[in-house]
Scaffold this motif. Sequence first.
Motif, PDB file in Angstrom:
ATOM      1  N   ALA A  50      -0.082   5.323   4.796  1.00 53.64           N
ATOM      2  CA  ALA A  50      -0.298   5.878   3.457  1.00 53.64           C
ATOM      3  C   ALA A  50      -0.950   7.252   3.540  1.00 53.64           C
ATOM      4  O   ALA A  50      -0.608   8.163   2.774  1.00 53.64           O
ATOM      5  CB  ALA A  50      -1.143   4.930   2.620  1.00 53.64           C
ATOM      6  N   ALA A  51      -1.868   7.427   4.478  1.00 54.08           N
ATOM      7  CA  ALA A  51      -2.514   8.737   4.655  1.00 54.08           C
ATOM      8  C   ALA A  51      -1.500   9.788   5.071  1.00 54.08           C
ATOM      9  O   ALA A  51      -1.554  10.935   4.603  1.00 54.08           O
ATOM     10  CB  ALA A  51      -3.630   8.625   5.690  1.00 54.08           C
TER      11      ALA A  51
ATOM     12  N   ARG B 216      -2.953   1.736   5.853  1.00 53.47           N
ATOM     13  CA  ARG B 216      -3.804   2.851   5.451  1.00 53.47           C
ATOM     14  C   ARG B 216      -3.438   4.117   6.226  1.00 53.47           C
ATOM     15  O   ARG B 216      -3.486   5.226   5.677  1.00 53.47           O
ATOM     16  CB  ARG B 216      -5.278   2.501   5.671  1.00 53.47           C
ATOM     17  CG  ARG B 216      -5.793   1.367   4.788  1.00 53.47           C
ATOM     18  CD  ARG B 216      -7.178   0.932   5.210  1.00 53.47           C
ATOM     19  NE  ARG B 216      -7.182   0.444   6.595  1.00 53.47           N
ATOM     20  CZ  ARG B 216      -8.272   0.024   7.229  1.00 53.47           C
ATOM     21  NH1 ARG B 216      -9.436   0.033   6.617  1.00 53.47           N
ATOM     22  NH2 ARG B 216      -8.201  -0.415   8.484  1.00 53.47           N
TER      23      ARG B 216
ATOM     24  N   CYS C 250       0.813   3.854  -3.090  1.00 52.43           N
ATOM     25  CA  CYS C 250       0.512   5.236  -2.708  1.00 52.43           C
ATOM     26  C   CYS C 250       1.499   6.198  -3.362  1.00 52.43           C
ATOM     27  O   CYS C 250       1.102   7.219  -3.939  1.00 52.43           O
ATOM     28  CB  CYS C 250       0.559   5.369  -1.192  1.00 52.43           C
ATOM     29  SG  CYS C 250       0.435   7.066  -0.588  1.00 52.43           S
TER      30      CYS C 250
ATOM     31  N   ALA D 295       0.820  -1.217   0.000  1.00 48.74           N
ATOM     32  CA  ALA D 295       0.000   0.000   0.000  1.00 48.74           C
ATOM     33  C   ALA D 295       0.854   1.269   0.000  1.00 48.74           C
ATOM     34  O   ALA D 295       0.444   2.292  -0.574  1.00 48.74           O
ATOM     35  CB  ALA D 295      -0.936   0.010   1.202  1.00 48.74           C
TER      36      ALA D 295
ATOM     37  N   ASP E   4      -1.134  -0.638  10.435  1.00 47.68           N
ATOM     38  CA  ASP E   4      -2.201  -0.349   9.485  1.00 47.68           C
ATOM     39  C   ASP E   4      -1.623   0.503   8.364  1.00 47.68           C
ATOM     40  O   ASP E   4      -1.343   1.696   8.545  1.00 47.68           O
ATOM     41  CB  ASP E   4      -3.340   0.395  10.189  1.00 47.68           C
ATOM     42  CG  ASP E   4      -4.574   0.556   9.316  1.00 47.68           C
ATOM     43  OD1 ASP E   4      -4.429   0.548   8.080  1.00 47.68           O
ATOM     44  OD2 ASP E   4      -5.675   0.703   9.877  1.00 47.68           O
TER      45      ASP E   4
END
Length: 213
Positions: free
Chosen positions: A156-157, A153, A90, A86, A151
């Motif tokens: 990546a955020a 995500r 990204c 991810a 995590d």
Amino acid sequence: MMAAPAGPLATHAAEAEALAAVGRLFGAREWCLATGGNFSLRLGGERCLITRSGTDKSRLTAGDLMVCGQDGVPQEPGARPSAEIALHTCLYALDEQIAAVLHTHSVTATVVSRAAAGDIVFQGYEMQKAITGYASHEDKLVLPVLDNSQDMRILAAEVRERFALGHLRASGFLVRGHGLYAWGADLASAQRHVEGLEFLLACFRQERLGSGS
């Protein structure tokens, strides 16, 4: 004799061997011990090559790589890519100029990332010129340090946020207690960025933290 790559990998055998060779080099330098680290290379058609989960980078072969879409979905049934795909996808989505992403797990990067109170600033090192966009040792090179999370995500955020703020000029970042991510416009420049940043981190460790010997 090593078997030729099969399936979706077969049409990218040269790219796979080039990426595997970089992995073996980094493994020999002890930047990716055990199964640490992961590497990817952008392909055409919104796809990328990436290391399979659990591979020994010091013995990496073309067959230890796989093709995934940039949504992270494998194009080979039953295959499992690195859990950190991810972050790779990204970065590819954020900048179409990024062609390769390399993640190392060196002792130095791990120790420095844990000790740093915030982002790391390098200035006065000739090696800064190894990083694209830095023409002088007098420039300030800021290497972001992101807090670790299982995590992807969340990580990546934060990468997207740092990119939007212009914080990723150094073509890399550290994940605290985890290691270095670096990238480039081709595989050779991504390799150069890893080597340059690992050198700078080693200097930082010796100057600020002691050699650890």
